[in-house]
Design a protein around this motif. Structure first.
Motif, PDB file in Angstrom:
ATOM      1  N   LEU A 104     -13.323  58.011  -1.544  1.00  0.00           N
ATOM      2  CA  LEU A 104     -14.134  56.809  -1.682  1.00  0.00           C
ATOM      3  C   LEU A 104     -13.320  55.705  -2.362  1.00  0.00           C
ATOM      4  N   ALA A 105     -12.662  56.035  -3.452  1.00  0.00           N
ATOM      5  CA  ALA A 105     -11.850  55.051  -4.178  1.00  0.00           C
ATOM      6  C   ALA A 105     -10.679  54.571  -3.320  1.00  0.00           C
ATOM      7  N   LYS A 106     -10.003  55.493  -2.682  1.00  0.00           N
ATOM      8  CA  LYS A 106      -8.832  55.138  -1.859  1.00  0.00           C
ATOM      9  C   LYS A 106      -9.228  54.221  -0.714  1.00  0.00           C
ATOM     10  N   TYR A 107     -10.288  54.548  -0.006  1.00  0.00           N
ATOM     11  CA  TYR A 107     -10.677  53.766   1.166  1.00  0.00           C
ATOM     12  C   TYR A 107     -11.216  52.389   0.792  1.00  0.00           C
ATOM     13  N   LEU A 108     -11.763  52.242  -0.418  1.00  0.00           N
ATOM     14  CA  LEU A 108     -12.205  50.918  -0.863  1.00  0.00           C
ATOM     15  C   LEU A 108     -11.023  50.066  -1.321  1.00  0.00           C
ATOM     16  N   MET A 121      -5.912  60.181   7.063  1.00  0.00           N
ATOM     17  CA  MET A 121      -7.185  60.888   6.986  1.00  0.00           C
ATOM     18  C   MET A 121      -8.259  60.083   7.690  1.00  0.00           C
ATOM     19  N   SER A 122      -9.249  60.768   8.186  1.00  0.00           N
ATOM     20  CA  SER A 122     -10.285  60.097   8.966  1.00  0.00           C
ATOM     21  C   SER A 122     -11.509  59.763   8.116  1.00  0.00           C
ATOM     22  N   ALA A 123     -12.269  58.809   8.633  1.00  0.00           N
ATOM     23  CA  ALA A 123     -13.526  58.440   7.995  1.00  0.00           C
ATOM     24  C   ALA A 123     -14.507  59.609   8.028  1.00  0.00           C
ATOM     25  N   THR A 124     -14.374  60.468   9.025  1.00  0.00           N
ATOM     26  CA  THR A 124     -15.306  61.595   9.187  1.00  0.00           C
ATOM     27  C   THR A 124     -15.336  62.461   7.936  1.00  0.00           C
ATOM     28  N   ARG A 125     -14.186  62.693   7.362  1.00  0.00           N
ATOM     29  CA  ARG A 125     -14.095  63.560   6.174  1.00  0.00           C
ATOM     30  C   ARG A 125     -14.966  63.014   5.039  1.00  0.00           C
ATOM     31  N   LEU A 126     -14.835  61.729   4.741  1.00  0.00           N
ATOM     32  CA  LEU A 126     -15.636  61.121   3.678  1.00  0.00           C
ATOM     33  C   LEU A 126     -17.119  61.116   4.040  1.00  0.00           C
ATOM     34  N   LEU A 127     -17.436  60.789   5.272  1.00  0.00           N
ATOM     35  CA  LEU A 127     -18.835  60.729   5.681  1.00  0.00           C
ATOM     36  C   LEU A 127     -19.507  62.098   5.601  1.00  0.00           C
ATOM     37  N   VAL A 128     -18.819  63.134   6.040  1.00  0.00           N
ATOM     38  CA  VAL A 128     -19.395  64.486   5.993  1.00  0.00           C
ATOM     39  C   VAL A 128     -19.584  64.919   4.541  1.00  0.00           C
ATOM     40  N   GLY A 139     -19.994  63.003   2.001  1.00  0.00           N
ATOM     41  CA  GLY A 139     -21.049  62.173   1.432  1.00  0.00           C
ATOM     42  C   GLY A 139     -22.440  62.604   1.834  1.00  0.00           C
ATOM     43  N   VAL A 140     -22.617  62.980   3.102  1.00  0.00           N
ATOM     44  CA  VAL A 140     -23.945  63.411   3.552  1.00  0.00           C
ATOM     45  C   VAL A 140     -24.309  64.748   2.923  1.00  0.00           C
ATOM     46  N   VAL A 141     -23.379  65.699   2.892  1.00  0.00           N
ATOM     47  CA  VAL A 141     -23.663  66.990   2.255  1.00  0.00           C
ATOM     48  C   VAL A 141     -23.993  66.764   0.777  1.00  0.00           C
ATOM     49  N   ARG A 142     -23.235  65.895   0.125  1.00  0.00           N
ATOM     50  CA  ARG A 142     -23.470  65.565  -1.289  1.00  0.00           C
ATOM     51  C   ARG A 142     -24.863  64.970  -1.476  1.00  0.00           C
ATOM     52  N   MET A 143     -25.238  64.075  -0.595  1.00  0.00           N
ATOM     53  CA  MET A 143     -26.525  63.383  -0.687  1.00  0.00           C
ATOM     54  C   MET A 143     -27.699  64.365  -0.572  1.00  0.00           C
ATOM     55  N   TYR A 144     -27.583  65.319   0.340  1.00  0.00           N
ATOM     56  CA  TYR A 144     -28.658  66.284   0.540  1.00  0.00           C
ATOM     57  C   TYR A 144     -28.627  67.450  -0.444  1.00  0.00           C
ATOM     58  N   ALA A 190     -15.435  51.168   6.396  1.00  0.00           N
ATOM     59  CA  ALA A 190     -16.862  51.238   6.709  1.00  0.00           C
ATOM     60  C   ALA A 190     -17.496  52.479   6.084  1.00  0.00           C
ATOM     61  N   ALA A 191     -16.804  53.607   6.152  1.00  0.00           N
ATOM     62  CA  ALA A 191     -17.319  54.842   5.545  1.00  0.00           C
ATOM     63  C   ALA A 191     -17.434  54.683   4.033  1.00  0.00           C
ATOM     64  N   ALA A 192     -16.453  54.040   3.416  1.00  0.00           N
ATOM     65  CA  ALA A 192     -16.473  53.854   1.962  1.00  0.00           C
ATOM     66  C   ALA A 192     -17.601  52.915   1.550  1.00  0.00           C
TER      67      ALA A 192
END
Length: 199
Positions: A86-90, A1-8, A10-15, A104-106
């Motif tokens: 988030l947990a997996k990538y950390l 899986m890509s970092a993009t998935r978590l980042l997207v 996360g940003v939608v969640r944040m807003y 980095a995304a995590a």
């Protein structure tokens, strides 16, 4: 899986809800195109794919100047996916380039976790890294006995130096979190990445 998935996610969640251009603009201000290899097209692809997977839901359109923009919000499954990634990538020690992007995304959304959970995941990663470092040392010391050309040892030295640097950084991050560094999800104040409706 890509970092993009978590980042997207996360940003939608944040807003709370966000359209593709907003997600793209936010990630570009973080230079995620450089440290996470996030391309603009991959953001829009991720939004559509995760909507099809019911991780995101359309939350209306922003009509105005220019084309209509579909806004997205996280679903309950999307929140679960965000937390799992988030947990997996950390926790997962992976020295590949995609693994570095995922870490980095995590780290970007680290404050979205309770402090104890973040510490547990990072300690797990350190344990995995200790095993990888032992393996690299063994290869360095015994690799030529197993038929590898002598100069290949330089690759193991490079790998070991990289892991040593990562280990030092991880242990420093754990120490900073243990001493109360950073506002985390369970600290009673708004942490970075907290959904807009919870601020």
């Amino acid at each position: 899986m890509s970092a993009t998935r978590l980042l997207v996610l996360g940003v939608v969640r944040m807003y709370g809800h966000a359209h593709g251009y907003q997600v793209r603009r936010e990630l570009l201000t973080w230079s995620a195109d450089k440290w996470a290899n996030v391309a603009p097209g991959s953001i829009y692809h991720a939004l559509k794919k995760m909507t099809a997977e019911s991780l995101l839901a359309e939350a209306g359109s922003d009509a105005g100047h220019g084309p209509d923009r579909t806004a997205y919000r996280l679903t309950e499954d999307g929140e679960t996916e965000f937390q799992l990634l988030l947990a997996k990538y950390l926790a997962e020690s992976d020295d590949s380039a995609p693994g570095a992007y995922r870490l980095a995304a995590a780290v970007t959304f680290l404050p979205a976790l309770p402090r104890a959970k973040a510490l547990s995941l990072l300690r797990h990663r350190i344990t995995q890294l200790d095993g990888q470092r032992a393996s690299a040392r063994d290869l360095l010391e015994n690799g030529s006995d197993w038929g590898q050309p002598e100069h290949v040892g330089e690759l193991y030295r490079l790998w070991l130096a990289s892991m040593d640097a990562t280990d030092g950084w991880l242990r420093g991050l754990v120490a900073r979190l243990e001493s109360g560094g950073y506002v985390m999800a369970d600290d009673g104040e708004a942490a970075f990445g907290t959904p807009a409706d919870q601020v």
